[in-house]
Scaffold this motif. Structure first.
Motif, PDB file in Angstrom:
ATOM      1  N   PHE A 136      48.597  42.408  50.162  1.00  0.00           N
ATOM      2  CA  PHE A 136      47.824  43.480  49.552  1.00  0.00           C
ATOM      3  C   PHE A 136      47.440  44.477  50.635  1.00  0.00           C
ATOM      4  O   PHE A 136      47.412  44.143  51.826  1.00  0.00           O
ATOM      5  CB  PHE A 136      46.558  42.933  48.871  1.00  0.00           C
ATOM      6  CG  PHE A 136      46.827  42.119  47.639  1.00  0.00           C
ATOM      7  CD1 PHE A 136      47.524  42.658  46.571  1.00  0.00           C
ATOM      8  CD2 PHE A 136      46.366  40.807  47.541  1.00  0.00           C
ATOM      9  CE1 PHE A 136      47.776  41.905  45.432  1.00  0.00           C
ATOM     10  CE2 PHE A 136      46.604  40.052  46.408  1.00  0.00           C
ATOM     11  CZ  PHE A 136      47.314  40.607  45.343  1.00  0.00           C
ATOM     12  N   SER A 137      47.096  45.688  50.234  1.00  0.00           N
ATOM     13  CA  SER A 137      46.765  46.720  51.217  1.00  0.00           C
ATOM     14  C   SER A 137      45.288  47.083  51.224  1.00  0.00           C
ATOM     15  O   SER A 137      44.873  47.977  51.965  1.00  0.00           O
ATOM     16  CB  SER A 137      47.584  47.992  50.934  1.00  0.00           C
ATOM     17  OG  SER A 137      47.314  48.480  49.630  1.00  0.00           O
ATOM     18  N   ASP A 138      44.489  46.390  50.394  1.00  0.00           N
ATOM     19  CA  ASP A 138      43.060  46.699  50.392  1.00  0.00           C
ATOM     20  C   ASP A 138      42.367  45.961  51.530  1.00  0.00           C
ATOM     21  O   ASP A 138      43.020  45.379  52.394  1.00  0.00           O
ATOM     22  CB  ASP A 138      42.444  46.345  49.036  1.00  0.00           C
ATOM     23  CG  ASP A 138      42.550  44.862  48.712  1.00  0.00           C
ATOM     24  OD1 ASP A 138      43.478  44.201  49.229  1.00  0.00           O
ATOM     25  OD2 ASP A 138      41.717  44.346  47.940  1.00  0.00           O
ATOM     26  N   GLY A 139      41.055  45.978  51.540  1.00  0.00           N
ATOM     27  CA  GLY A 139      40.303  45.304  52.586  1.00  0.00           C
ATOM     28  C   GLY A 139      39.237  44.404  51.996  1.00  0.00           C
ATOM     29  O   GLY A 139      39.494  43.658  51.050  1.00  0.00           O
ATOM     30  N   ILE A 140      38.044  44.473  52.550  1.00  0.00           N
ATOM     31  CA  ILE A 140      36.944  43.640  52.072  1.00  0.00           C
ATOM     32  C   ILE A 140      36.684  43.942  50.597  1.00  0.00           C
ATOM     33  O   ILE A 140      36.641  45.097  50.181  1.00  0.00           O
ATOM     34  CB  ILE A 140      35.682  43.902  52.921  1.00  0.00           C
ATOM     35  CG1 ILE A 140      35.951  43.473  54.378  1.00  0.00           C
ATOM     36  CG2 ILE A 140      34.483  43.147  52.357  1.00  0.00           C
ATOM     37  CD1 ILE A 140      34.860  43.864  55.340  1.00  0.00           C
ATOM     38  N   ARG A 141      36.518  42.894  49.813  1.00  0.00           N
ATOM     39  CA  ARG A 141      36.385  43.066  48.363  1.00  0.00           C
ATOM     40  C   ARG A 141      35.113  43.851  48.023  1.00  0.00           C
ATOM     41  O   ARG A 141      34.099  43.769  48.725  1.00  0.00           O
ATOM     42  CB  ARG A 141      36.378  41.712  47.659  1.00  0.00           C
ATOM     43  CG  ARG A 141      35.259  40.784  48.086  1.00  0.00           C
ATOM     44  CD  ARG A 141      35.338  39.448  47.353  1.00  0.00           C
ATOM     45  NE  ARG A 141      34.455  38.474  47.947  1.00  0.00           N
ATOM     46  CZ  ARG A 141      33.157  38.349  47.667  1.00  0.00           C
ATOM     47  NH1 ARG A 141      32.591  39.153  46.782  1.00  0.00           N
ATOM     48  NH2 ARG A 141      32.419  37.430  48.256  1.00  0.00           N
ATOM     49  N   THR A 142      35.184  44.583  46.951  1.00  0.00           N
ATOM     50  CA  THR A 142      34.041  45.356  46.473  1.00  0.00           C
ATOM     51  C   THR A 142      33.259  44.533  45.459  1.00  0.00           C
ATOM     52  O   THR A 142      33.751  43.521  44.940  1.00  0.00           O
ATOM     53  CB  THR A 142      34.520  46.655  45.806  1.00  0.00           C
ATOM     54  OG1 THR A 142      35.198  46.326  44.586  1.00  0.00           O
ATOM     55  CG2 THR A 142      35.473  47.420  46.722  1.00  0.00           C
ATOM     56  N   PRO A 143      32.038  44.959  45.117  1.00  0.00           N
ATOM     57  CA  PRO A 143      31.269  44.230  44.102  1.00  0.00           C
ATOM     58  C   PRO A 143      31.952  44.198  42.737  1.00  0.00           C
ATOM     59  O   PRO A 143      31.593  43.360  41.891  1.00  0.00           O
ATOM     60  CB  PRO A 143      29.955  45.023  44.038  1.00  0.00           C
ATOM     61  CG  PRO A 143      29.835  45.685  45.370  1.00  0.00           C
ATOM     62  CD  PRO A 143      31.242  46.016  45.768  1.00  0.00           C
ATOM     63  N   ILE A 144      32.939  45.067  42.532  1.00  0.00           N
ATOM     64  CA  ILE A 144      33.660  45.074  41.261  1.00  0.00           C
ATOM     65  C   ILE A 144      34.433  43.770  41.068  1.00  0.00           C
ATOM     66  O   ILE A 144      34.605  43.289  39.945  1.00  0.00           O
ATOM     67  CB  ILE A 144      34.626  46.273  41.204  1.00  0.00           C
ATOM     68  CG1 ILE A 144      33.823  47.580  41.246  1.00  0.00           C
ATOM     69  CG2 ILE A 144      35.522  46.227  39.981  1.00  0.00           C
ATOM     70  CD1 ILE A 144      34.677  48.818  41.382  1.00  0.00           C
ATOM     71  N   ARG A 211      39.829  39.374  48.147  1.00  0.00           N
ATOM     72  CA  ARG A 211      40.167  39.009  46.772  1.00  0.00           C
ATOM     73  C   ARG A 211      41.079  37.793  46.709  1.00  0.00           C
ATOM     74  O   ARG A 211      41.100  37.062  45.726  1.00  0.00           O
ATOM     75  CB  ARG A 211      40.865  40.191  46.076  1.00  0.00           C
ATOM     76  CG  ARG A 211      39.965  41.373  45.803  1.00  0.00           C
ATOM     77  CD  ARG A 211      40.620  42.411  44.925  1.00  0.00           C
ATOM     78  NE  ARG A 211      41.840  42.950  45.524  1.00  0.00           N
ATOM     79  CZ  ARG A 211      43.052  42.752  45.023  1.00  0.00           C
ATOM     80  NH1 ARG A 211      43.224  42.018  43.949  1.00  0.00           N
ATOM     81  NH2 ARG A 211      44.110  43.294  45.605  1.00  0.00           N
ATOM     82  N   ASP A 212      41.860  37.575  47.770  1.00  0.00           N
ATOM     83  CA  ASP A 212      42.838  36.491  47.776  1.00  0.00           C
ATOM     84  C   ASP A 212      43.100  36.126  49.235  1.00  0.00           C
ATOM     85  O   ASP A 212      42.772  36.882  50.145  1.00  0.00           O
ATOM     86  CB  ASP A 212      44.127  36.942  47.086  1.00  0.00           C
ATOM     87  CG  ASP A 212      45.123  35.814  46.881  1.00  0.00           C
ATOM     88  OD1 ASP A 212      44.689  34.657  46.805  1.00  0.00           O
ATOM     89  OD2 ASP A 212      46.335  36.090  46.814  1.00  0.00           O
ATOM     90  N   GLY A 213      43.700  34.953  49.449  1.00  0.00           N
ATOM     91  CA  GLY A 213      44.140  34.583  50.787  1.00  0.00           C
ATOM     92  C   GLY A 213      43.049  34.169  51.744  1.00  0.00           C
ATOM     93  O   GLY A 213      43.292  34.055  52.949  1.00  0.00           O
ATOM     94  N   ASN A 214      41.833  33.890  51.263  1.00  0.00           N
ATOM     95  CA  ASN A 214      40.738  33.525  52.158  1.00  0.00           C
ATOM     96  C   ASN A 214      40.986  32.191  52.853  1.00  0.00           C
ATOM     97  O   ASN A 214      40.680  32.044  54.036  1.00  0.00           O
ATOM     98  CB  ASN A 214      39.423  33.466  51.377  1.00  0.00           C
ATOM     99  CG  ASN A 214      38.991  34.827  50.877  1.00  0.00           C
ATOM    100  OD1 ASN A 214      38.447  35.632  51.610  1.00  0.00           O
ATOM    101  ND2 ASN A 214      39.237  35.078  49.590  1.00  0.00           N
ATOM    102  N   GLY A 215      41.548  31.219  52.113  1.00  0.00           N
ATOM    103  CA  GLY A 215      41.811  29.916  52.721  1.00  0.00           C
ATOM    104  C   GLY A 215      42.818  30.013  53.845  1.00  0.00           C
ATOM    105  O   GLY A 215      42.602  29.481  54.935  1.00  0.00           O
ATOM    106  N   ARG A 216      43.930  30.714  53.592  1.00  0.00           N
ATOM    107  CA  ARG A 216      44.957  30.867  54.621  1.00  0.00           C
ATOM    108  C   ARG A 216      44.448  31.687  55.797  1.00  0.00           C
ATOM    109  O   ARG A 216      44.693  31.358  56.960  1.00  0.00           O
ATOM    110  CB  ARG A 216      46.210  31.497  54.011  1.00  0.00           C
ATOM    111  CG  ARG A 216      47.049  30.527  53.180  1.00  0.00           C
ATOM    112  CD  ARG A 216      48.074  31.240  52.333  1.00  0.00           C
ATOM    113  NE  ARG A 216      47.444  31.904  51.190  1.00  0.00           N
ATOM    114  CZ  ARG A 216      48.039  32.828  50.447  1.00  0.00           C
ATOM    115  NH1 ARG A 216      49.260  33.227  50.734  1.00  0.00           N
ATOM    116  NH2 ARG A 216      47.419  33.350  49.415  1.00  0.00           N
TER     117      ARG A 216
END
Length: 372
Positions: A136-144, A211-216
């Motif tokens: 993904f190309s985003d960064g730190i997740r937003t409150p959304i 949003r994803d990939g935190n474990g890895r």
């Protein structure tokens, strides 16, 4: 001071305590005894790895196994054959699980070079690793992003919230910045790096900044932190294998902190993981070196292969070798490379496999060692 636990699994844990944790959580005889054993094991691994003339023997093979095991924790599976063949095809476009595992390996090495070239374990580092593993190309997740961790299995609670990470404007960023300061400021937080790694890993997973990939991303951080602190020269620790084999204890340890404040059990788990993994990797290194030396001796005795050292280095850099690997390196002409690989196949050192229109040569000993 008692650790403030998470009161409601369904509500974002905005009360996640900042670091450092109280020293009473880890200053126990049991923790320090395990810390001593872990430091001895990782020191032995470091001492053994630095004498290997070609680190590529380790970094390619062991990092692929680390990537495979880490992805398996997230229920992303592929076979060794698919993984190694995809890696040997540098220009191919792997799909599915194999692609995700190779993304993990890419992040492992990208982050290592990023830190070696003056980068720090900061926001940019974590976002960089997340983007590679998740694509993904985003960064730190937003409150959304209404992120929560679901309970697995098929029981009555399956699919319900097991944990809900912090959420809100600036909340995730503030907690991540606190973690980064704890990891980097050794004057303000003078703690052994192995303890910092264990504490930092929980904190990262509890913040769950993406949003994803935190474990890895968190497992990649473990290895990078040890290399950055000088405990290892290269990211060769096969840490995810231990976590995969003790997966239930891993998740119980994370929940034990958020629900009961049980830091000691978590720290003991992580220290034991590093100790056993360091010992496992140490023995794999010894096995790989012994196999490499035995094969080199057999080839030298045969007497009709030019530059046998180059050939052996090539077949130990990754389990599957192709003719193009030898020609791309400028080691041999195409016909000579094919002739030599066929000879090793006749000797029982390699196994020749034809897949579609490609021919691969599998190093049987290296494959066996990595699969054990």
């Amino acid at each position: 001071m008692a650790y403030i636990i998470n009161p409601d699994r369904n509500t974002p844990w905005n009360g996640l305590p900042e670091l450092p944790i109280d020293s009473e959580q880890y200053q126990t005889i049991e923790v320090y005894e395990q810390l001593g054993n872990t430091k001895a094991a990782i020191g032995r691994l470091q001492g053994r790895s630095i004498v290997i003339p070609n680190q590529g023997i380790l970094v390619n093979s062991i990092s692929l196994q680390e990537a495979k095991a880490s992805s398996a924790i997230e229920n992303i599976f592929t076979t060794d054959d698919e993984l190694y063949k995809a890696f040997s095809e540098q220009q191919s476009q792997p799909q599915g699980a194999t692609k995700e595992i190779l993304n993990y390996r890419e992040a492992l090495w990208d982050g290592y070079h990023y830190l070696s070239n003056g980068g720090a374990i900061d926001r940019d580092y974590f976002i960089r690793m997340y983007r590679i593993v998740s694509q993904f190309s985003d960064g730190i997740r937003t409150p959304i992003a209404q992120i929560y961790i679901k309970q697995g299995g098929s029981g009555p609670n399956a699919g319900k919230a097991h944990y809900t990470p912090p959420r809100g404007a600036g909340v995730v960023e503030q907690k991540l910045d606190n973690l980064i300061e704890f990891l980097n400021n050794d004057d303000k937080f003078p703690l052994d790096p192995l303890l910092k790694m264990a504490i930092g890993h929980f904190q990262f997973e509890a913040i769950h900044p993406f949003r994803d990939g935190n474990g890895r991303t968190g497992r990649i951080f473990n290895i990078h932190y040890l290399t950055q602190k000088g405990l290892l020269d290269y990211p060769i620790l096969f840490l995810s294998r231990y976590i995969m084999e003790h997966k239930e204890a891993y998740y119980d340890g994370l929940a034990g902190i958020s629900q009961r404040g049980s830091w000691k059990n978590w720290i003991l788990y992580m220290l034991k993981a590093v100790e056993e993994t360091a010992t496992l990797t140490y023995h794999k290194i010894n096995d790989i070196i012994a196999a490499k030396d035995a094969i080199l001796d057999a080839i030298v005795q045969k007497g009709d292969i030019m530059r046998p050292e180059l050939l052996v280095e090539a077949i130990f850099t990754q389990p599957f070798t192709r003719v193009k690997h030898l020609t791309d390196q400028g080691a041999y002409a195409e016909n000579t490379a094919r002739k030599y690989l066929d000879q090793l196949s006749d000797m029982g050192i390699l196994e020749k496999r034809a897949v579609s229109r490609n021919v691969y040569y599998l190093n049987l000993e290296l494959y066996r060692i990595l699969s054990e």
